[in-house]
Design a protein around this motif. Sequence first.
Motif: not given
Length: 259
Positions: A226-245
């Motif tokens: 999962s490649l994020p296109l948006t930030q987690v919050t409106g504060r800062g520059d925080w993203t979260a990607s994920a690799l799943a099996a």
Amino acid sequence: MHPFKSLLSLLLLLLPLWHAAGQDGEPGLRDVMRIGLTAGPQFNFHSGTYDALDQEAVCGTCTFENGDGMKFRFEALVEIPYSPTLKFSARLGFQDFSGQFERNNYYVGKVAQQNGPPTDMIVDHTFDNALSYLTVTPGVLYFPFEQPLHVNLGLGLAFPLRKEYTLREVLVQPANIQFADGTRDHITRDEEIHDVNGVRLAIDAGVGYDIALTRNLLLTPALAYSLPLTQVTGRGDWTASALAAGVGLRWAMLPPVKE
């Protein structure tokens, strides 16, 4: 539009295609609608900053490293054939994007001592976040070979369910003092993450391999990213990607065998 209504609308649009695809000849596993479940571990990768927890936050703009964590994902899915090599798909699921940031040897500043001049205070911070989402993912499956290997691509829409964090602070030095509460290791924040975006958008891609257990039942080991296109919050520059099996079970809606 509510995610459940969006999923229902997609299915209603695609059902005629499924019906048409299965009219000619004896259908195979790729030629019929399939429903299923998939689950497995999810490895989360967090990066960036989280700005100003509040005006009294020790860390101010919290820039952390090693924001990783292993959690869990679960999805229900439906796949509707368009051609022998292409299927439309829709997934509804739960994904836990929680992770842990660490920042070591953070310099707070000079602190007064009972005896002697002020000395430098250095602390370690651990930002432990609990982030989970309801996910809706429309997409496509493509079968490039005769073998039952497929690749999938979709647009991930995720709606936050849980959005909390704790901030732990450990006094590294000086060794002969304590925090105001009489400890050297304490939780300074335990609250909701501020300004979490209402929708997480992502490009979701993966690969899977169908193994027939019975005429209708398939076992599908799979990998997904999962490649994020948006930030987690409106504060800062925080993203979260994920690799799943994970491993999935699919039920192919083959018609009864003609006798």
